[in-house]
Design an enzyme around this catalytic site. Structure first.
Site, PDB file in Angstrom:
ATOM      1  N   TYR A  33       0.824  -1.208   0.000  1.00 35.38           N
ATOM      2  CA  TYR A  33       0.000   0.000   0.000  1.00 35.38           C
ATOM      3  C   TYR A  33       0.851   1.248   0.000  1.00 35.38           C
ATOM      4  O   TYR A  33       2.066   1.185   0.202  1.00 35.38           O
ATOM      5  CB  TYR A  33      -0.969  -0.018   1.187  1.00 35.38           C
ATOM      6  N   ARG A  52       8.305   4.103  -4.627  1.00 37.06           N
ATOM      7  CA  ARG A  52       8.352   3.116  -3.537  1.00 37.06           C
ATOM      8  C   ARG A  52       7.354   1.989  -3.799  1.00 37.06           C
ATOM      9  O   ARG A  52       7.624   0.820  -3.507  1.00 37.06           O
ATOM     10  CB  ARG A  52       8.081   3.776  -2.182  1.00 37.06           C
ATOM     11  N   ARG A 100      -6.849 -20.874  -2.001  1.00 33.36           N
ATOM     12  CA  ARG A 100      -5.898 -20.672  -0.915  1.00 33.36           C
ATOM     13  C   ARG A 100      -4.717 -21.626  -1.056  1.00 33.36           C
ATOM     14  O   ARG A 100      -4.902 -22.847  -1.078  1.00 33.36           O
ATOM     15  CB  ARG A 100      -6.566 -20.866   0.446  1.00 33.36           C
ATOM     16  N   LYS A 147       6.424  -2.003   1.896  1.00 33.51           N
ATOM     17  CA  LYS A 147       5.248  -1.424   2.562  1.00 33.51           C
ATOM     18  C   LYS A 147       4.050  -2.359   2.419  1.00 33.51           C
ATOM     19  O   LYS A 147       3.166  -2.135   1.596  1.00 33.51           O
ATOM     20  CB  LYS A 147       4.957  -0.028   1.986  1.00 33.51           C
ATOM     21  N   GLU A 179      11.857   2.489  14.380  1.00 32.04           N
ATOM     22  CA  GLU A 179      10.981   3.569  13.902  1.00 32.04           C
ATOM     23  C   GLU A 179       9.703   3.568  14.725  1.00 32.04           C
ATOM     24  O   GLU A 179       9.533   2.746  15.623  1.00 32.04           O
ATOM     25  CB  GLU A 179      10.675   3.393  12.408  1.00 32.04           C
ATOM     26  N   LEU A 204      10.949   1.271   7.239  1.00 32.92           N
ATOM     27  CA  LEU A 204      10.357   1.722   5.981  1.00 32.92           C
ATOM     28  C   LEU A 204      11.118   2.966   5.511  1.00 32.92           C
ATOM     29  O   LEU A 204      11.420   3.850   6.320  1.00 32.92           O
ATOM     30  CB  LEU A 204       8.874   2.055   6.175  1.00 32.92           C
TER      31      LEU A 204
HETATM   32  N1  PDD Z   1       2.770   5.047   7.366  1.00 36.52           N
HETATM   33  N2  PDD Z   1       7.466   3.868   8.938  1.00 36.52           N
HETATM   34  C1  PDD Z   1       6.339   3.135   8.936  1.00 36.52           C
HETATM   35  C2  PDD Z   1       6.350   1.830   9.639  1.00 36.52           C
HETATM   36  C3  PDD Z   1       5.182   3.607   8.286  1.00 36.52           C
HETATM   37  O1  PDD Z   1       4.067   2.865   8.274  1.00 36.52           O
HETATM   38  C4  PDD Z   1       5.218   4.877   7.652  1.00 36.52           C
HETATM   39  C5  PDD Z   1       4.024   5.441   6.916  1.00 36.52           C
HETATM   40  C6  PDD Z   1       6.424   5.618   7.684  1.00 36.52           C
HETATM   41  C7  PDD Z   1       6.566   6.966   7.013  1.00 36.52           C
HETATM   42  O2  PDD Z   1       6.582   6.845   5.608  1.00 36.52           O
HETATM   43  P1  PDD Z   1       6.073   8.031   4.681  1.00 36.52           P
HETATM   44  O3  PDD Z   1       6.844   9.237   5.083  1.00 36.52           O
HETATM   45  O4  PDD Z   1       6.397   7.582   3.325  1.00 36.52           O
HETATM   46  O5  PDD Z   1       4.604   8.211   4.951  1.00 36.52           O
HETATM   47  C8  PDD Z   1       7.532   5.069   8.332  1.00 36.52           C
HETATM   48  C9  PDD Z   1       1.579   5.480   6.659  1.00 36.52           C
HETATM   49  C10 PDD Z   1       1.370   6.953   6.689  1.00 36.52           C
HETATM   50  C11 PDD Z   1       0.380   4.672   7.158  1.00 36.52           C
HETATM   51  O6  PDD Z   1       0.574   3.494   7.351  1.00 36.52           O
HETATM   52  O7  PDD Z   1      -0.716   5.221   7.304  1.00 36.52           O
END
Ligand code: PDD
Length: 284
Positions: A33, A52, A100, A147, A179, A204
């Site tokens: 996503y 990405r 499945r 992601k 993170e 990420l």
């Molecule tokens: N999340 N680290 C993780 C684990 C994340 O899920 C996200 C983003 C980030 C920041 O990435 P970016 O700057 O590209 O948004 C770092 C999104 C916003 C979400 O899951 O809603």
């Protein structure tokens, strides 16, 4: 009027949008996503999110769904149909429906789903006040650079934070912060250096992170990409997070320890200002 969403080639009212119970996203979290923020009805750092997304698909050997060539137009159409001025567009690609089986299907038909999220991003009360963070053990899998939609542990982390009266959690592995549950984590040392973990499979690769580090360096701020501990974080002058939905948001408390005077610090406030200004300029 109900929200209009996009599912595999069609724009539909959300209550009419359907996905198979055999979709591998549902059965196996076999999906990726992106969340792209929207400011003034425009998409922020669209190219970064697309790059990405392609990287995530390649890493999982997942073919592109139909509609990929028109992805920017679909984003724009969705924003327009929902009259979205500020918030985000959520996009999800899964390997699609198949019997499945742990093995990937031989002829996958990937699904593409998108919907808008209305959110107050610029004047967020959380950003004015700053966040309270707790630390938790990082128990996620080893490919956090992809992601994927397997977000159960981050969900559990947010619940642990909520139960502790905090806003979010930073995850710690082998003594070092990886993170936040849905954001990248930073501290500002007493000497004024911005520290955030270097890129690897452990985190990420945030699109906001890349932009913010670029702006920080352009503004002659010192940046170090290296791991840091919770002790270092609790002793820092400031801390903050970045993500598409929080931009740059100050952290004011870490595991019960107040940072500075308990309000978002000058470095994070300045970076937030710069980021919003630049995001509005680069939005398409
Ligand atoms: N999340 N680290 C993780 C684990 C994340 O899920 C996200 C983003 C980030 C920041 O990435 P970016 O700057 O590209 O948004 C770092 C999104 C916003 C979400 O899951 O809603």
């Amino acid at each position: 009027m109900s929200r209009i969403v996009y599912v595999n080639g069609e724009f539909l009212p959300e209550e009419d949008a359907k996905i198979s119970i055999f979709d591998r996203g549902f059965l196996m979290a076999d999906g990726v996503y992106e969340v792209t923020s929207v400011l003034n009805g425009k998409l922020v750092d669209y190219d970064g999110h697309l790059t990405r997304l392609e990287r995530s698909l390649t890493a999982l050997d997942m073919p592109e769904p139909e509609g990929m060539d028109a992805l920017l137009e679909i984003h724009r159409e969705l924003v327009k149909r929902n009259n979205l001025k500020e918030g985000g567009v959520y996009l999800q690609i899964t390997r699609g429906a198949a019997d499945r089986d742990f093995l990937y299907p031989e002829h996958p038909k990937p699904s593409l789903v998108m919907f808008t999220l209305a959110m107050t991003l610029k004047k967020s009360p959380k950003a004015e006040k700053g966040l309270k963070i707790i630390s938790i053990e990082d128990q996620r899998w080893g490919r956090r650079d992809i992601k994927t939609v397997q977000l159960l542990y981050p969900s559990m982390g947010k619940m642990m934070a909520k139960d502790a009266g905090a806003d979010d959690a930073w995850m710690v592995e082998d003594g070092f912060v990886t993170e936040g549950t849905s954001n990248n984590a930073y501290i500002v040392t007493r000497a004024g250096t911005i520290v955030t973990r270097q890129l690897s499979n452990d985190i990420l690769h945030g699109i906001t992170r890349a932009a913010v580090l670029r702006f920080a360096r352009e503004a002659q701020m010192q940046v170090e990409e290296r791991p840091f501990t919770m002790d270092e974080a609790k002793d820092a002058a400031e801390a903050f997070i970045t993500s598409a939905t929080t931009f740059v948001t100050g952290v004011v408390e870490i595991d019960g320890v107040t940072l500075g005077d308990g309000a978002p610090g000058p470095v994070s406030r300045r970076l937030r200002e710069i980021y919003i200004e630049e995001a509005e300029k680069m939005a398409v």
